[in-house]
Design a protein around this motif. Structure first.
Motif, PDB file in Angstrom:
ATOM      1  N   ASP A  98      26.784  50.237  45.079  1.00 59.06           N
ATOM      2  CA  ASP A  98      25.788  49.275  44.594  1.00 59.06           C
ATOM      3  C   ASP A  98      26.323  47.855  44.550  1.00 59.06           C
ATOM      4  N   TYR A  99      27.615  47.698  44.268  1.00 63.07           N
ATOM      5  CA  TYR A  99      28.197  46.365  44.139  1.00 63.07           C
ATOM      6  C   TYR A  99      29.047  45.987  45.349  1.00 63.07           C
ATOM      7  N   ARG A 100      28.860  46.698  46.435  1.00 59.96           N
ATOM      8  CA  ARG A 100      29.454  46.393  47.740  1.00 59.96           C
ATOM      9  C   ARG A 100      30.985  46.411  47.724  1.00 59.96           C
ATOM     10  N   PHE A 101      31.533  47.385  46.981  1.00 60.42           N
ATOM     11  CA  PHE A 101      32.972  47.612  46.977  1.00 60.42           C
ATOM     12  C   PHE A 101      33.296  49.026  47.469  1.00 60.42           C
ATOM     13  N   GLY A 102      32.381  49.616  48.226  1.00 63.65           N
ATOM     14  CA  GLY A 102      32.578  50.987  48.684  1.00 63.65           C
ATOM     15  C   GLY A 102      33.845  51.170  49.488  1.00 63.65           C
ATOM     16  N   PHE A 103      34.089  50.271  50.426  1.00 63.96           N
ATOM     17  CA  PHE A 103      35.279  50.420  51.260  1.00 63.96           C
ATOM     18  C   PHE A 103      36.545  50.273  50.430  1.00 63.96           C
ATOM     19  N   LEU A 104      36.591  49.247  49.586  1.00 63.85           N
ATOM     20  CA  LEU A 104      37.780  48.996  48.760  1.00 63.85           C
ATOM     21  C   LEU A 104      38.076  50.177  47.843  1.00 63.85           C
ATOM     22  N   VAL A 105      37.059  50.670  47.155  1.00 63.76           N
ATOM     23  CA  VAL A 105      37.248  51.802  46.239  1.00 63.76           C
ATOM     24  C   VAL A 105      37.646  53.054  47.023  1.00 63.76           C
ATOM     25  N   GLY A 106      37.008  53.274  48.160  1.00 67.15           N
ATOM     26  CA  GLY A 106      37.360  54.437  48.975  1.00 67.15           C
ATOM     27  C   GLY A 106      38.797  54.384  49.470  1.00 67.15           C
ATOM     28  N   ALA A 107      39.231  53.214  49.921  1.00 65.72           N
ATOM     29  CA  ALA A 107      40.613  53.059  50.394  1.00 65.72           C
ATOM     30  C   ALA A 107      41.599  53.276  49.249  1.00 65.72           C
ATOM     31  N   ALA A 108      41.285  52.727  48.076  1.00 73.49           N
ATOM     32  CA  ALA A 108      42.169  52.900  46.922  1.00 73.49           C
ATOM     33  C   ALA A 108      42.232  54.359  46.495  1.00 73.49           C
ATOM     34  N   LEU A 109      41.086  55.030  46.459  1.00 72.63           N
ATOM     35  CA  LEU A 109      41.089  56.457  46.099  1.00 72.63           C
ATOM     36  C   LEU A 109      41.851  57.274  47.136  1.00 72.63           C
ATOM     37  N   GLY A 110      41.764  56.875  48.400  1.00 69.58           N
ATOM     38  CA  GLY A 110      42.545  57.551  49.440  1.00 69.58           C
ATOM     39  C   GLY A 110      44.034  57.416  49.187  1.00 69.58           C
ATOM     40  N   GLU A 111      44.454  56.227  48.796  1.00 70.54           N
ATOM     41  CA  GLU A 111      45.870  56.012  48.464  1.00 70.54           C
ATOM     42  C   GLU A 111      46.257  56.828  47.236  1.00 70.54           C
ATOM     43  N   ALA A 112      45.405  56.833  46.222  1.00 73.54           N
ATOM     44  CA  ALA A 112      45.689  57.624  45.019  1.00 73.54           C
ATOM     45  C   ALA A 112      45.782  59.103  45.366  1.00 73.54           C
ATOM     46  N   ARG A 113      44.912  59.566  46.244  1.00 79.08           N
ATOM     47  CA  ARG A 113      44.928  60.983  46.654  1.00 79.08           C
ATOM     48  C   ARG A 113      46.219  61.337  47.385  1.00 79.08           C
ATOM     49  N   ARG A 114      46.740  60.413  48.204  1.00 79.13           N
ATOM     50  CA  ARG A 114      48.006  60.677  48.905  1.00 79.13           C
ATOM     51  C   ARG A 114      49.144  60.926  47.915  1.00 79.13           C
ATOM     52  N   HIS A 115      49.143  60.214  46.799  1.00 78.69           N
ATOM     53  CA  HIS A 115      50.207  60.354  45.800  1.00 78.69           C
ATOM     54  C   HIS A 115      49.908  61.427  44.755  1.00 78.69           C
ATOM     55  N   PHE A 116      48.632  61.635  44.459  1.00 77.19           N
ATOM     56  CA  PHE A 116      48.206  62.568  43.409  1.00 77.19           C
ATOM     57  C   PHE A 116      47.036  63.412  43.909  1.00 77.19           C
ATOM     58  N   PRO A 117      47.284  64.305  44.882  1.00 72.87           N
ATOM     59  CA  PRO A 117      46.185  65.069  45.488  1.00 72.87           C
ATOM     60  C   PRO A 117      45.408  65.933  44.501  1.00 72.87           C
ATOM     61  N   ASP A 118      46.035  66.355  43.419  1.00 66.99           N
ATOM     62  CA  ASP A 118      45.332  67.199  42.447  1.00 66.99           C
ATOM     63  C   ASP A 118      44.361  66.407  41.576  1.00 66.99           C
ATOM     64  N   LEU A 119      44.526  65.068  41.519  1.00 66.34           N
ATOM     65  CA  LEU A 119      43.667  64.248  40.669  1.00 66.34           C
ATOM     66  C   LEU A 119      42.426  63.724  41.385  1.00 66.34           C
TER      67      LEU A 119
END
Length: 172
Positions: A98-119
């Motif tokens: 909704d606030y046009r940060f989809g790519f940024l949030v998705g990329a950040a969550l992808g990075e978080a998933r690489r380090h913390f896949p269970d979270l």
């Protein structure tokens, strides 16, 4: 949102709006509507929902810094651990889109998933980072670049995106 707090330990970071890059009133309304009561320093307060705290941590924490920044990742991990299975991934996704940060949030969550896949479950990334939205993708890259390396075109794009988020009407 808190009442007067007498002897606090540390600082409280007060904002005119919940997220500096979003001037649309609906962001504050959304955060207060989804918030929940808490107590800080013996005073009743309202704190944002976990999903909005993660959104804030990512948007605020992924800006350029002369030193590598991992504070957004640490904050995100702490919030996700605290929220546990109650974390509403759809709420985070809707807010980011909704606030046009989809790519940024998705990329950040992808990075978080690489380090913390269970979270961070794989489905949390669906519809975010892989969206073919050129301006969001370019803005995410510019935000992490040193100001001295940004072109006039880069600054214009960031300014246009901020203007786009300045009001609910502009977001529409």
């Amino acid at each position: 949102r808190c009442g007067a707090v007498a002897e606090l330990r540390g600082d409280i970071d007060l904002h005119w709006q919940p997220i500096r890059d979003i001037g649309a009133n609906s962001m504050a309304e959304r955060m207060f509507a989804a918030g929940h009561p808490a107590e800080i320093g013996g005073q009743a307060c309202q704190v944002p929902a976990f999903e909005h705290m993660v959104f804030h941590a990512i948007v605020h924490g992924t800006e350029w810094s002369p030193q590598p920044r991992y504070d957004w990742l640490v904050d995100t991990v702490k919030i996700l651990r605290r929220a546990g299975p109650a974390f509403d991934w759809d709420r985070l996704r809707r807010t980011a889109l909704d606030y046009r940060f989809g790519f940024l949030v998705g990329a950040a969550l992808g990075e978080a998933r690489r380090h913390f896949p269970d979270l961070v479950p794989r489905q949390a990334l669906s519809g975010l980072a892989r969206r073919p939205v050129y301006f969001e993708h370019r803005e995410a890259l510019i935000r992490r670049a040193a100001p001295a390396t940004r072109t006039v075109g880069d600054e214009l794009l960031v300014t246009a995106q901020k203007a786009r988020r300045a009001s609910d009407r502009a977001l529409g």
